[in-house]
Write an enzyme that holds these catalytic residues in place. Structure first.
Site, PDB file in Angstrom:
ATOM      1  N   LYS A   1       0.853  -1.183   0.000  1.00 40.93           N
ATOM      2  CA  LYS A   1       0.000   0.000   0.000  1.00 40.93           C
ATOM      3  C   LYS A   1       0.893   1.238   0.000  1.00 40.93           C
ATOM      4  O   LYS A   1       1.610   1.480   0.964  1.00 40.93           O
ATOM      5  CB  LYS A   1      -0.886   0.028   1.255  1.00 40.93           C
TER       6      LYS A   1
ATOM      7  N   CYS B   1      13.727  11.196   6.915  1.00 39.96           N
ATOM      8  CA  CYS B   1      13.846  10.785   8.318  1.00 39.96           C
ATOM      9  C   CYS B   1      15.287  10.869   8.803  1.00 39.96           C
ATOM     10  O   CYS B   1      15.543  10.860   9.993  1.00 39.96           O
ATOM     11  CB  CYS B   1      13.254   9.398   8.528  1.00 39.96           C
TER      12      CYS B   1
ATOM     13  N   GLU C   1      10.682  16.057  15.387  1.00 40.24           N
ATOM     14  CA  GLU C   1      11.079  16.028  13.988  1.00 40.24           C
ATOM     15  C   GLU C   1      10.376  17.163  13.233  1.00 40.24           C
ATOM     16  O   GLU C   1       9.173  17.375  13.403  1.00 40.24           O
ATOM     17  CB  GLU C   1      10.641  14.663  13.426  1.00 40.24           C
TER      18      GLU C   1
HETATM   19  P1  ADP Z   1       3.690  10.768   7.228  1.00 40.87           P
HETATM   20  O1  ADP Z   1       3.470  11.718   8.340  1.00 40.87           O
HETATM   21  O2  ADP Z   1       5.091  10.644   6.783  1.00 40.87           O
HETATM   22  O3  ADP Z   1       2.713  10.895   6.099  1.00 40.87           O
HETATM   23  P2  ADP Z   1       2.328   8.371   8.014  1.00 40.87           P
HETATM   24  O4  ADP Z   1       2.795   7.381   9.020  1.00 40.87           O
HETATM   25  O5  ADP Z   1       1.030   9.041   8.260  1.00 40.87           O
HETATM   26  O6  ADP Z   1       3.528   9.376   7.895  1.00 40.87           O
HETATM   27  O7  ADP Z   1       2.302   7.721   6.570  1.00 40.87           O
HETATM   28  C1  ADP Z   1       3.163   6.703   6.152  1.00 40.87           C
HETATM   29  C2  ADP Z   1       2.369   5.591   5.530  1.00 40.87           C
HETATM   30  O8  ADP Z   1       1.486   5.069   6.515  1.00 40.87           O
HETATM   31  C3  ADP Z   1       1.494   6.026   4.352  1.00 40.87           C
HETATM   32  O9  ADP Z   1       1.464   4.986   3.393  1.00 40.87           O
HETATM   33  C4  ADP Z   1       0.129   6.173   4.991  1.00 40.87           C
HETATM   34  O10 ADP Z   1      -0.940   5.971   4.085  1.00 40.87           O
HETATM   35  C5  ADP Z   1       0.174   5.047   5.989  1.00 40.87           C
HETATM   36  N1  ADP Z   1      -0.795   5.163   7.085  1.00 40.87           N
HETATM   37  C6  ADP Z   1      -1.183   6.267   7.758  1.00 40.87           C
HETATM   38  N2  ADP Z   1      -2.124   5.953   8.693  1.00 40.87           N
HETATM   39  C7  ADP Z   1      -2.312   4.606   8.601  1.00 40.87           C
HETATM   40  C8  ADP Z   1      -3.135   3.650   9.278  1.00 40.87           C
HETATM   41  N3  ADP Z   1      -3.961   4.008  10.287  1.00 40.87           N
HETATM   42  N4  ADP Z   1      -3.053   2.356   8.911  1.00 40.87           N
HETATM   43  C9  ADP Z   1      -2.231   1.977   7.914  1.00 40.87           C
HETATM   44  N5  ADP Z   1      -1.436   2.803   7.242  1.00 40.87           N
HETATM   45  C10 ADP Z   1      -1.459   4.108   7.572  1.00 40.87           C
END
Ligand code: ADP
Length: 476
Positions: free
Chosen positions: A169, A279, A380
Site C-alpha cells: 500500500k 527521516c 522532527e
Molecule cells: P507521514 O506523516 O510521513 O505521512 P504516516 O505514518 O502518516 O507518515 O504515513 C506513512 C504511511 O502510513 C502512508 O502509506 C500512509 O498511508 C500510511 N498510514 C497512515 N495511517 C495509517 C493507518 N492508520 N493504517 C495503515 N497505514 C497508515
C-alpha cells in the site's frame, strides 16, 4: 489503478481519488481508491502465488529482478519527471532517487544467490545439524511519500529475492510513482500474484487488514513513529514478523577541529535535501562555540542562494512541502522557536511571491539561539529549517545528542580520529555519518534504534528480514 494477481483493475468501491502536484496545486491524475476488500483479495493472490515463487531457484528469481533493474534504468527519466510532478523534489534529486531505487533491484538480484545455510557441529556423534533459510511468506508493506520509488524497491526487491510474495500500500500522496514501479514488475514478467499494489485514499482499513489477516506473515512499514507503533501493536498480537522504519531527530555535530566551511556546506546540502522531508535529515545542528561564527556565515550564504520553485524548471534547488498540514507544522515550529527567543538568520516564512502561493513552499530557514524548551529542539521538523545550537565540550554534546527517543541517523564533523571513533561508538543511532552526509546505499544496512524502528533495510541485513531460520536435526 490496483495491481492484483497480475492485472490492473479498479477498486471494489468503484471510486477513485485525485492526485495533485504540490508545487502548483494542479491535479495530475486519478487513482482507484482501494478498499479493505481489495487488500484481502490481493493477500489471497499473494498467498496462492507464494508456493510457485518460493520454489523457483534463486537464479530464476534473480533474473526477474535483474530485468526489473534494466527496465527502471530505461525508464529513469520518465519516472523522475513523474516523481517531480507528484512529490515535488527537483528533477536532479528525482533522478538520483530513481537510480537509488533501481540499485535495490540489482543488489538483491545478486544477493538472492547468496542465501546460504549452515552445517553446525552437533552434540551427538550420530547427529547432524543443518540450518536452512526460507522465505517468511506473504509480506504486507506500507510506504511513505517522501521517497516514493526507492522506499518501495527497498522492500519489494529483498522480499522477492528471498522468495516472499508481497502486497503493498503506497502513500496516498504518491500512488502514481508506485504504479510505475509495479508496471516495471509486470513488464519484467514477474508471475501473477507475486507482487500486488493497493493504492487508497483511506489507509486505516487496509492497515487493519494487513495486521489481522492470518495469511500475512510479516508487516514492513516505513512512516511516522505514531502510525508504526500503532500497527506494530496489532501485528505483534497476531505474532506477525515486523520491520519498522520510523521517524528520526538527527543530531549534526561540528567540533572545533573540523573545517567549519566544509561542515556548513554539508549541512546546507543534507538539511535541505528533499526540502527537509527525510527521516535522516539533521534536526539539531550542534556547532562548537569557537567556530560558530564562520559556520553561520557560510551556511547563510549557501542557503541564501537556494531557489525554490517547480522542480521541473532549470535551476530550482528546493521544492515544495508535500501538503498544507506539513507547511503549517513547519511554520508552527519556527514561530514557537521565535516566541521563545530564537533568531531567524534567514527565511522564516511561507513563500508566496511569483505564483509560489499555489504550492506549499516554505523559505529555506536558518535559526540560531535554539534552546531545549522549543518544540523544534524536541520534535522532527520534516521541513527546510536548520536550527543551530552552540556547545562547549565533547561529553556534553554526546549526552545532548543521545537525549531523545529517536535513534536513526547522526552526523559528526571532526578531523580527530580518536574523537570520530568515540562518537561512532557512543552515539545511540543506527546510521552515523563521519564527515559524510550520505551514509546510505543499497549495500548498506539502513535503520534505527529506539523509537526509530526495528530491523534494517538494504545490505545483507535487509534480506534477512524476509527469511526464517530453520534448524534440521538429523539422526543418522
Ligand atoms: P507521514 O506523516 O510521513 O505521512 P504516516 O505514518 O502518516 O507518515 O504515513 C506513512 C504511511 O502510513 C502512508 O502509506 C500512509 O498511508 C500510511 N498510514 C497512515 N495511517 C495509517 C493507518 N492508520 N493504517 C495503515 N497505514 C497508515
Amino acid at each position: 489503478m490496483l495491481y492484483i494477481d497480475g492485472e490492473w483493475r479498479g477498486a471494489h468501491s468503484g471510486s477513485s481519488f485525485e492526485v495533485t502536484n504540490p508545487a502548483t496545486g494542479e491535479p495530475i491524475g486519478d487513482v482507484a481508491d482501494g478498499t479493505r476488500q481489495d487488500a484481502a483479495d490481493a493477500i489471497v493472490a499473494a498467498s496462492v502465488a507464494f508456493t510457485g515463487w518460493s520454489r523457483l531457484t534463486a537464479w530464476q528469481r534473480s533474473e526477474y529482478l535483474q530485468r526489473a533493474y534494466s527496465l527502471m534504468m530505461e525508464r529513469k527519466e520518465a519516472i523522475a519527471r513523474l516523481m517531480t510532478e507528484e512529490q515535488g523534489k527537483p528533477l536532479k534529486a528525482a533522478r538520483n532517487e530513481v537510480q537509488y531505487a533501481a540499485d535495490f533491484f540489482r543488489w538483491y538480484a545478486e544477493e538472492a544467490k547468496r542465501i546460504y545455510g549452515d552445517i553446525l557441529p552437533a552434540p551427538r556423534s550420530d547427529q547432524r545439524f543443518l540450518v536452512l533459510r526460507q522465505p517468511v511468506g506473504v509480506v504486507a508493506a506500507i510506504t511513505p511519500w517522501n521517497y516514493p520509488v526507492s522506499m518501495i524497491t527497498r522492500k519489494v526487491a529483498p522480499a522477492l529475492a528471498a522468495g516472499c510474495t508481497i502486497v503493498l500500500k503506497p502513500a496516498e500522496q504518491t500512488p502514481l510513482c508506485a504504479m510505475e514501479v509495479f508496471n516495471i514488475l509486470h513488464d519484467a514478467g514477474i508471475p501473477a500474484g507475486v507482487a500486488n499494489l493497493v493504492p487508497t485514499a483511506n489507509p486505516a482499513p487496509i492497515g487493519e487488514e494487513f495486521v489481522t489477516n492470518p495469511r500475512v506473515a510479516k508487516l514492513t512499514f516505513t512512516g511516522s513513529t505514531e502510525v508504526g507503533t500503532m500497527l506494530a501493536g496489532h501485528a505483534a498480537s497476531a505474532m506477525k514478523r515486523l520491520s519498522l522504519e520510523l521517524g528520526g531527530h538527527a543530531p549534526f555535530i561540528v567540533f572545533d577541529d573540523a573545517d567549519a566551511e566544509y561542515a556548513a556546506k554539508g549541512v546546507s546540502l543534507v538539511k535541505f535535501l528533499n526540502t527537509g522531508q527525510a527521516c535522516i535529515s539533521p534536526n539539531r545542528i550542534y556547532v562548537h562555540k569557537t567556530i560558530v561564527g564562520r559556520f553561520m556565515e557560510v551556511l547563510e550564504e549557501r542557503v541564501g542562494r537556494m531557489r525554490a520553485g517547480n522542480g521541473l524548471e532549470e535551476g530550482i534547488t528546493i521544492g515544495p512541502l508535500v501538503d498544507a498540514p506539513s507547511l503549517q507544522k513547519v511554520d508552527r515550529q519556527v514561530q514557537d522557536a521565535v516566541a521563545k527567543g530564537a533568531t531567524v538568520r534567514i527565511g522564516g516564512s511561507r513563500l508566496t511571491e511569483a505564483g509560489l502561493d499555489r504550492g506549499f513552499f516554505y523559505a529555506p530557514t536558518v535559526l540560531s539561539g535554539i534552546t531545549p524548551d522549543m518544540e523544534i529542539y524536541n520534535n522532527e521538523t520534516f521541513g527546510p529549517v536548520a536550527p543551530v545550537i552552540e556547545f562547549d565540550n565533547e561529553d556534553e554534546v554526546l549526552a545532548l545528542a543521545n537525549d531523545t527517543n529517536y535513534g536513526l541517523a547522526a552526523y559528526v564533523y571532526t578531523q580527530n580520529l580518536g574523537r570520530a571513533m568515540r562518537m561512532f561508538e557512543g552515539l545511540d543511532y543506527g546510521i552515523i555519518g563521519i564527515n559524510d552526509i550520505n551514509p546510505t546505499a543499497a549495500a548498506a544496512p539502513f535503520g534505527g534504534m529506539k523509537a526509530s524502528g526495528i530491523g534494517r533495510e538494504g545490505g545483507r541485513e535487509g534480506l534477512a528480514e524476509y527469511l526464517e531460520t530453520k534448524l534440521g536435526g538429523f539422526s543418522i
